[in-house]
Design a protein around this motif. Structure first.
Motif, PDB file in Angstrom:
ATOM      1  N   ILE A  76       0.841  -1.208   0.000  1.00  9.94           N
ATOM      2  CA  ILE A  76       0.000   0.000   0.000  1.00  9.94           C
ATOM      3  C   ILE A  76       0.869   1.248   0.000  1.00  9.94           C
ATOM      4  O   ILE A  76       0.640   2.187  -0.775  1.00  9.94           O
ATOM      5  N   VAL A  77       1.887   1.282   0.880  1.00 10.29           N
ATOM      6  CA  VAL A  77       2.782   2.444   0.955  1.00 10.29           C
ATOM      7  C   VAL A  77       3.503   2.631  -0.386  1.00 10.29           C
ATOM      8  O   VAL A  77       3.627   3.754  -0.892  1.00 10.29           O
ATOM      9  N   GLY A  78       3.972   1.540  -0.995  1.00  7.60           N
ATOM     10  CA  GLY A  78       4.642   1.633  -2.290  1.00  7.60           C
ATOM     11  C   GLY A  78       3.712   2.144  -3.374  1.00  7.60           C
ATOM     12  O   GLY A  78       4.093   2.987  -4.196  1.00  7.60           O
ATOM     13  N   PHE A  79       2.475   1.661  -3.396  1.00 12.30           N
ATOM     14  CA  PHE A  79       1.505   2.106  -4.389  1.00 12.30           C
ATOM     15  C   PHE A  79       1.210   3.593  -4.230  1.00 12.30           C
ATOM     16  O   PHE A  79       1.197   4.349  -5.209  1.00 12.30           O
ATOM     17  N   VAL A  80       0.993   4.033  -2.977  1.00 10.71           N
ATOM     18  CA  VAL A  80       0.712   5.448  -2.708  1.00 10.71           C
ATOM     19  C   VAL A  80       1.922   6.295  -3.115  1.00 10.71           C
ATOM     20  O   VAL A  80       1.765   7.377  -3.708  1.00 10.71           O
ATOM     21  N   THR A  81       3.124   5.840  -2.845  1.00 13.89           N
ATOM     22  CA  THR A  81       4.336   6.574  -3.206  1.00 13.89           C
ATOM     23  C   THR A  81       4.448   6.717  -4.724  1.00 13.89           C
ATOM     24  O   THR A  81       4.773   7.796  -5.234  1.00 13.89           O
ATOM     25  N   ILE A  82       4.173   5.663  -5.464  1.00 19.02           N
ATOM     26  CA  ILE A  82       4.240   5.718  -6.927  1.00 19.02           C
ATOM     27  C   ILE A  82       3.184   6.673  -7.479  1.00 19.02           C
ATOM     28  O   ILE A  82       3.458   7.485  -8.372  1.00 19.02           O
ATOM     29  N   VAL A  83       1.958   6.600  -6.934  1.00 18.38           N
ATOM     30  CA  VAL A  83       0.893   7.504  -7.382  1.00 18.38           C
ATOM     31  C   VAL A  83       1.281   8.956  -7.103  1.00 18.38           C
ATOM     32  O   VAL A  83       1.125   9.835  -7.963  1.00 18.38           O
ATOM     33  N   ASN A  84       1.803   9.230  -5.895  1.00 22.52           N
ATOM     34  CA  ASN A  84       2.232  10.595  -5.550  1.00 22.52           C
ATOM     35  C   ASN A  84       3.364  11.060  -6.459  1.00 22.52           C
ATOM     36  O   ASN A  84       3.422  12.227  -6.851  1.00 22.52           O
ATOM     37  N   TRP A  85       4.253  10.170  -6.823  1.00 20.17           N
ATOM     38  CA  TRP A  85       5.365  10.523  -7.703  1.00 20.17           C
ATOM     39  C   TRP A  85       4.838  10.912  -9.089  1.00 20.17           C
ATOM     40  O   TRP A  85       5.266  11.893  -9.669  1.00 20.17           O
ATOM     41  N   PHE A  86       3.888  10.091  -9.610  1.00 16.60           N
ATOM     42  CA  PHE A  86       3.292  10.424 -10.904  1.00 16.60           C
ATOM     43  C   PHE A  86       2.532  11.754 -10.829  1.00 16.60           C
ATOM     44  O   PHE A  86       2.583  12.560 -11.761  1.00 16.60           O
ATOM     45  N   LEU A  87       1.818  11.988  -9.727  1.00 10.09           N
ATOM     46  CA  LEU A  87       1.082  13.254  -9.570  1.00 10.09           C
ATOM     47  C   LEU A  87       2.038  14.433  -9.512  1.00 10.09           C
ATOM     48  O   LEU A  87       1.757  15.492 -10.084  1.00 10.09           O
ATOM     49  N   SER A  88       3.159  14.279  -8.825  1.00  8.41           N
ATOM     50  CA  SER A  88       4.129  15.378  -8.738  1.00  8.41           C
ATOM     51  C   SER A  88       4.763  15.639 -10.105  1.00  8.41           C
ATOM     52  O   SER A  88       5.012  16.785 -10.475  1.00  8.41           O
ATOM     53  N   LEU A  89       5.027  14.588 -10.895  1.00  8.14           N
ATOM     54  CA  LEU A  89       5.535  14.766 -12.262  1.00  8.14           C
ATOM     55  C   LEU A  89       4.494  15.472 -13.126  1.00  8.14           C
ATOM     56  O   LEU A  89       4.815  16.345 -13.940  1.00  8.14           O
ATOM     57  N   TYR A  90       3.240  15.122 -12.960  1.00  4.37           N
ATOM     58  CA  TYR A  90       2.168  15.719 -13.725  1.00  4.37           C
ATOM     59  C   TYR A  90       2.025  17.208 -13.380  1.00  4.37           C
ATOM     60  O   TYR A  90       1.859  18.047 -14.253  1.00  4.37           O
ATOM     61  N   ASN A  91       2.098  17.500 -12.060  1.00  4.04           N
ATOM     62  CA  ASN A  91       1.981  18.887 -11.610  1.00  4.04           C
ATOM     63  C   ASN A  91       3.175  19.721 -12.078  1.00  4.04           C
ATOM     64  O   ASN A  91       3.031  20.917 -12.369  1.00  4.04           O
ATOM     65  N   GLN A  92       4.369  19.151 -12.146  1.00  5.34           N
ATOM     66  CA  GLN A  92       5.557  19.885 -12.592  1.00  5.34           C
ATOM     67  C   GLN A  92       5.507  20.177 -14.086  1.00  5.34           C
ATOM     68  O   GLN A  92       6.014  21.182 -14.559  1.00  5.34           O
ATOM     69  N   SER A  93       4.874  19.293 -14.834  1.00  2.54           N
ATOM     70  CA  SER A  93       4.813  19.487 -16.279  1.00  2.54           C
ATOM     71  C   SER A  93       3.812  20.586 -16.662  1.00  2.54           C
ATOM     72  O   SER A  93       3.835  21.109 -17.748  1.00  2.54           O
ATOM     73  N   GLN A  94       2.939  20.963 -15.788  1.00  2.00           N
ATOM     74  CA  GLN A  94       1.935  21.982 -16.099  1.00  2.00           C
ATOM     75  C   GLN A  94       2.343  23.317 -15.615  1.00  2.00           C
ATOM     76  O   GLN A  94       3.018  23.937 -15.153  1.00  2.00           O
TER      77      GLN A  94
END
Length: 147
Positions: free
Chosen positions: A129-147
């Motif tokens: 669960i912690v790994g999944f949440v970390t990966i999702v947060n990482w993708f969200l942070s990449l998405y937010n940085q690209s905008q």
């Protein structure tokens, strides 16, 4: 098997297996009787079977007299003299002997193993669960940085 059939089988086994070619021995390879084995050729095994059948023929008479059945007399010339275990006689019994039931007592380790497995499973689920949440947060942070 009746007495006549048994006697016929004994005759067949003894006539088909020359004693000079028979080999039979019971050996012990370790420290206890639970580490024993039979070393034999076919002729030796069949002569041993004939010996046991002869013992069956004497069974009732031995029980009536409360005597043992001497089988060493039948095995003199074909049993290996270097055998570590020799069977010289059979002590017949009439009643059926009940084998003692071994009761298993649960040890502390037996009780801890399921708890340890359950703990590892819980730890794996939490890590997943912690790994999944970390990966999702990482993708969200990449998405937010690209905008």
């Amino acid at each position: 098997m009746d007495k006549d059939e048994r006697q016929e089988l004994i005759k067949q086994l003894e006539s088909a297996n020359p004693r000079n070619k028979a080999y039979f021995g019971i050996f012990q390879y370790g420290g206890g009787s639970d580490e024993s084995y039979i070393k034999a050729n076919v002729q030796g095994l069949e002569l041993f079977a004939a010996t046991m059948l002869k013992a069956v023929s004497q069974f009732d008479q031995a029980c009536a007299k409360n005597e043992t059945i001497d089988i060493a007399q039948y095995t003199d010339d074909w049993v290996n003299k270097d055998s570590t275990t020799s069977i010289d006689y059979i002590e017949p019994i009439l009643e059926e002997i009940e084998k003692p039931k071994l009761e298993y007592k649960q040890t502390t380790l037996d009780k801890l193993v399921p708890m340890g497995c359950f703990s590892v499973l819980i730890l794996a689920v939490i890590s997943g669960i912690v790994g999944f949440v970390t990966i999702v947060n990482w993708f969200l942070s990449l998405y937010n940085q690209s905008q």
